[in-house]
Design an enzyme around this catalytic site. Structure first.
Site, PDB file in Angstrom:
ATOM      1  N   ASP A 187      25.653   6.208 -13.342  1.00 63.18           N
ATOM      2  CA  ASP A 187      26.933   6.254 -14.061  1.00 63.18           C
ATOM      3  C   ASP A 187      27.428   4.856 -14.458  1.00 63.18           C
ATOM      4  O   ASP A 187      28.572   4.479 -14.140  1.00 63.18           O
ATOM      5  CB  ASP A 187      28.008   6.926 -13.189  1.00 63.18           C
ATOM      6  CG  ASP A 187      27.565   8.252 -12.614  1.00 63.18           C
ATOM      7  OD1 ASP A 187      26.856   8.986 -13.319  1.00 63.18           O
ATOM      8  OD2 ASP A 187      27.954   8.555 -11.469  1.00 63.18           O
ATOM      9  N   GLU A 241      31.170  16.036 -19.298  1.00 64.12           N
ATOM     10  CA  GLU A 241      31.674  14.947 -18.451  1.00 64.12           C
ATOM     11  C   GLU A 241      31.281  13.611 -19.092  1.00 64.12           C
ATOM     12  O   GLU A 241      30.704  13.577 -20.181  1.00 64.12           O
ATOM     13  CB  GLU A 241      31.092  15.051 -17.035  1.00 64.12           C
ATOM     14  CG  GLU A 241      29.568  14.923 -16.969  1.00 64.12           C
ATOM     15  CD  GLU A 241      28.988  15.195 -15.581  1.00 64.12           C
ATOM     16  OE1 GLU A 241      29.727  15.567 -14.661  1.00 64.12           O
ATOM     17  OE2 GLU A 241      27.758  15.037 -15.423  1.00 64.12           O
TER      18      GLU A 241
HETATM   19  O1  FUB Z   1      27.565  10.562 -10.096  1.00 60.80           O
HETATM   20  C1  FUB Z   1      28.297  11.739  -9.844  1.00 60.80           C
HETATM   21  C2  FUB Z   1      28.537  12.476 -11.104  1.00 60.80           C
HETATM   22  O2  FUB Z   1      27.298  12.787 -11.723  1.00 60.80           O
HETATM   23  C3  FUB Z   1      29.271  11.721 -12.164  1.00 60.80           C
HETATM   24  O3  FUB Z   1      30.640  11.581 -11.930  1.00 60.80           O
HETATM   25  C4  FUB Z   1      28.905  12.515 -13.347  1.00 60.80           C
HETATM   26  O4  FUB Z   1      29.214  11.928 -14.560  1.00 60.80           O
HETATM   27  C5  FUB Z   1      27.418  12.699 -13.128  1.00 60.80           C
HETATM   28  O5  FUB Z   1      26.682  11.594 -13.569  1.00 60.80           O
END
Ligand code: FUB
Length: 340
Positions: A32, A239
């Site tokens: 991320d 997301e």
């Molecule tokens: O790393 C945890 C979660 O997985 C992140 O917040 C999302 O965007 C995905 O990459």
């Protein structure tokens, strides 16, 4: 229709393999990546993956991270410095579990680390921690940002010095448990033929530790001006919202989650609406896809992660970067960085 009267077929081309992909570190698992240029250097604020032994589920319980490290470099391909522990969950008074994708911002002489973590009731909120240096360590505020919810914060500084936070994510990110900024305590998804849930935006207050307004929806529209629908899994927001500006246009990019792509949409204001344009990054090895886009020394860079270093373990990822190229019309050249 084209000039011959035939219906044009839109071919969903596969991205081009980049010439060079740089891996930031092989010392620990990172994911991320939120990249920024501070004081002439590239700083990267990633999640810090580790093996906690929690089994995989659809809510992402196996992403059970507990701290953050910050990385920096003076040149692309040069030495990458791991600045060590920047913030640990034990130092966040309200936190319960799961430190997910962070971001950072600089205002004046202060640096801010924004991080999503579940509270002690297992509800995601977004916290803020401060430092006088970009690499931290950061000191967390006693409470989460008032009015914040869900996860994946990304803070964008506009040309006029205003800062905006984008946030949200569905499934394990809990965005579907909030309606009109109120907590429902249960899932409420739109039907497949209704507009998809959107990322949220809120302008930051002058001191960067609270919202200056109620979070608003960031609309993502198709080329006809209609909202992208919830059942359009190839294009709908899941997301990992990120906003950058290039040639007077605002670019919103995000992950499509269960179709594993990073896609983008363009608009004329930080608030949108944004019009869907296409794919930035094809699926990578591992379930999640999460990125950031930044200009450094006259070139544009895509930061992303994949699970190649762990042999495909979805919760053990590694941050990478590669050059991102625009076409003359401002569209982004699609990248395919899939490695076995
Ligand atoms: O790393 C945890 C979660 O997985 C992140 O917040 C999302 O965007 C995905 O990459």
């Amino acid at each position: 229709k084209n000039v011959q009267g035939n219906v044009d077929v839109v071919v969903d081309t596969i991205g081009i393999a980049p010439d060079t992909v740089y891996t930031l570190t092989s010392e620990l698992y990172t994911a991320d990546p939120s990249a920024h240029v501070f004081e002439g250097k590239l700083y990267v604020y990633p999640s810090h993956d580790f093996e906690s032994g929690i089994p995989e589920d659809d809510l992402g319980s196996h992403f059970n991270m507990e701290d953050y490290h910050v990385f920096s470099m003076d040149s692309v391909g040069g030495e990458v410095t791991d600045h060590g522990l920047a913030l640990h969950i034990d130092d966040v008074p309200w936190a319960g579990r799961q430190m997910w994708a962070p971001d950072a911002a600089k205002k004046g002489d202060e640096y801010f680390l924004y991080f999503p973590v579940k509270d002690k009731e297992d509800v995601f909120h977004i916290g803020v921690a401060k430092s006088s240096v970009p690499e931290g360590p950061f000191k967390a505020m006693e409470e989460p940002i008032e009015g914040s919810f869900s996860m994946d914060p990304a803070v964008f500084e506009d040309m006029d010095g205003s800062y905006y936070m984008y946030f949200g994510g569905i499934w394990g990110g809990q965005l579907q448990q909030w309606d009109e900024n109120k907590y429902l305590g249960e899932d409420k998804y739109p039907a497949d033929n209704e507009p998809a849930l959107t990322p949220k935006i809120a302008k930051m207050s002058d001191d960067m530790t609270s919202f200056a307004e109620e979070p608003k929806d960031v609309l993502v529209l198709d080329k006809d001006g209609e909202s992208i629908l919830a059942g359009d899994n190839d294009r709908r927001f899941f997301e990992a919202a990120w906003v950058h500006r290039y040639n007077d246009k605002y670019y919103l990019s995000y992950s499509t989650g269960d179709t594993h792509k990073i896609v983008y949409a363009m608009g004329d204001s930080p608030y949108g609406p944004f019009t869907y344009k296409g794919v930035v990054l094809d699926p990578v090895l591992g379930w999640t896809n999460h990125h950031s886009i930044v200009e450094y020394k006259g070139k544009w860079w895509l930061f992303f992660h994949d699970s190649s270093m762990s042999g495909g373990k979805t919760h053990l990822r590694s941050v990478k970067m590669t050059e991102l190229t625009y076409n003359p019309d401002g569209s982004i050249q699609r990248i395919n960085a899939l490695v076995a």
